[in-house]
Scaffold this motif. Structure first.
Motif, PDB file in Angstrom:
ATOM      1  N   ASN A   1      -8.224   0.452  -1.319  1.00 18.78           N
ATOM      2  CA  ASN A   1      -7.917  -0.035  -2.665  1.00 18.78           C
ATOM      3  C   ASN A   1      -8.980   0.410  -3.654  1.00 18.78           C
ATOM      4  O   ASN A   1      -8.682   0.678  -4.822  1.00 18.78           O
TER       5      ASN A   1
ATOM      6  N   SER B   1      -2.870   0.508  -6.628  1.00 21.70           N
ATOM      7  CA  SER B   1      -3.124   0.269  -5.206  1.00 21.70           C
ATOM      8  C   SER B   1      -2.003  -0.438  -4.470  1.00 21.70           C
ATOM      9  O   SER B   1      -1.991  -0.459  -3.236  1.00 21.70           O
TER      10      SER B   1
ATOM     11  N   SER C   1       0.804  -1.228   0.000  1.00 20.14           N
ATOM     12  CA  SER C   1       0.000   0.000   0.000  1.00 20.14           C
ATOM     13  C   SER C   1       0.831   1.270   0.000  1.00 20.14           C
ATOM     14  O   SER C   1       0.295   2.352  -0.256  1.00 20.14           O
TER      15      SER C   1
ATOM     16  N   SER D   1      -6.437   4.023   3.343  1.00 18.28           N
ATOM     17  CA  SER D   1      -5.726   3.172   2.379  1.00 18.28           C
ATOM     18  C   SER D   1      -6.660   2.333   1.516  1.00 18.28           C
ATOM     19  O   SER D   1      -6.404   1.161   1.236  1.00 18.28           O
TER      20      SER D   1
END
Length: 383
Positions: free
Chosen positions: A119, A158, A57, A117
């Motif tokens: 995706n 991502s 990430s 975070s």
């Protein structure tokens, strides 16, 4: 052909007179790390920093930086709304919990990416900027190379596991520094402690944001191959550091390592003033000029970090390609000062500029130079 000159300059006296210092090596737990002092540009410690590794990430910072660029360039605004595709909605892993019926704004997606975070948020941004995630990945590859990320290959937006998707810790530090220096007004999103979307509140995964140690942003990462990782930044007083590490075994180790690095960087180094802007460091020869030399001066004030415990003498030298052909314009870069502090992994470089203008010489200096060259070719003049 001009010859490269290496001179031990008077700057050596300036540096050595400041302190007799060396660095205690960083002794953390992470097998891979890179620590940068932002203000001075000095690399304080590194190990395995140029090996391309799975960034997980942490690579979302590329997507975020490219979105920040789009905002700064006026291609999107903070109120622009974005479409959520089925592909984005169905992304696994960490999520902002976007639904296909949602129309998040740019600011919503920034928080969804920077804080939790997501995706799904990364794919929405990639499809919105590039048309498809594959097309965005190629755009991102070109963009990363343009800012100096030399050990990076990008396969997605991502950090989803892919054998082609790799970044070095050094490159991640370059990326983090880009965000801080180019988008200081947007950096704060990376330090927000939580974010709520569709009535679901999630905390920021970056450790120590509320611990009072100066940590104020950036990104965690984890893959089985690279272990628990972190890009972090902390600010204390007038100093800011960026650090990247990987290869740890748990979130607990990641928290401990982040605090260990912050403590080490702010307690084990002291800042010393070395040169004032315009201070003469050396003199360079000038070819066919009205004067046969030009002073080389510091382009800016110079302060460097040195370890608090004295263990050795720093070394300094001036490099330039000379003699420098006239005309020489005052303020033009003509060389560089290189300072090596024992124990630091990389030398520190400061541009040196011409302290005065040197016009082309008249007929007499030109004839004198021509005679010297001809005499040297005929063996009449010893070079």
């Amino acid at each position: 052909m001009p010859l490269k000159r290496l001179l031990i300059a008077c700057a050596l006296v300036v540096v050595s007179a400041t302190a007799s210092l060396a660095q205690s090596p960083y002794g953390g737990r992470a097998p891979n790390y890179y620590i940068l002092d932002v203000g001075s540009g000095q690399v304080l410690a590194q190990q395995n920093a140029d090996i391309p590794l799975p960034p997980a990430s942490m690579s979302k910072l590329v997507t975020l930086a490219m979105l920040y660029d789009a905002i700064s360039e006026g291609r999107v605004s903070m109120d622009t709304t974005w479409n959520v595709s089925e592909r984005a909605h169905n992304m696994g892993g960490s999520s902002m919990f976007l639904e296909t019926r949602d129309r998040p704004t740019t600011e919503d997606l920034i928080r969804g990416l920077a804080v939790v975070s997501g995706n799904d948020a990364a794919v929405v941004i990639a499809e919105g900027l590039g048309g498809s995630e594959d097309a965005f990945a190629q755009m991102a590859q070109d963009w990363a190379e343009s800012i100096g990320m030399t050990q990076t290959t990008i396969a997605n937006a991502s950090g989803w596991p892919d054998p082609r998707h790799r970044m070095s810790l050094h490159d991640l530090a370059v990326l983090a520094n880009y965000i801080i220096t180019e988008h200081p007004d947007l950096y704060h999103y990376l330090g927000e402690v939580d974010f709520t979307w569709n009535d679901i509140t999630q905390p920021n995964r970056v450790p120590l944001l509320s611990a009072g140690v100066g940590m104020d942003g950036f990104k965690t990462g984890h893959t089985e191959e690279a272990g628990y990782s972190l890009v972090g930044s902390a600010h204390q007083g007038d100093r800011r550091v960026i650090f990247v590490f990987s290869g740890l075994n748990s979130t607990v180790e990641r928290v401990e390592e982040a605090e260990r690095i912050i403590t080490w960087t702010f307690r084990q180094f002291v800042e010393r003033d070395v040169l004032d802007q315009g201070q003469e460091v050396a003199v360079a020869e000038v070819w066919m000029g009205a004067q046969d030399s030009v002073p080389m001066v510091a382009a800016q004030d110079l302060s460097i970090l040195m370890p608090a415990i004295s263990q050795g003498e720093p070394q300094a030298r001036v490099e330039y390609e000379g003699p420098i052909a006239a005309p020489v314009e005052a303020g033009a870069q003509v060389g560089q000062l290189i300072i090596e502090v024992p124990g630091l992994p990389e030398p520190f470089t400061l541009p040196l500029v011409a302290g005065a203008s040197v016009p082309e010489g008249g007929i007499v200096p030109r004839l004198r130079t021509a005679a010297m060259v001809l005499g040297g070719q005929l063996g009449l003049v010893t070079p």
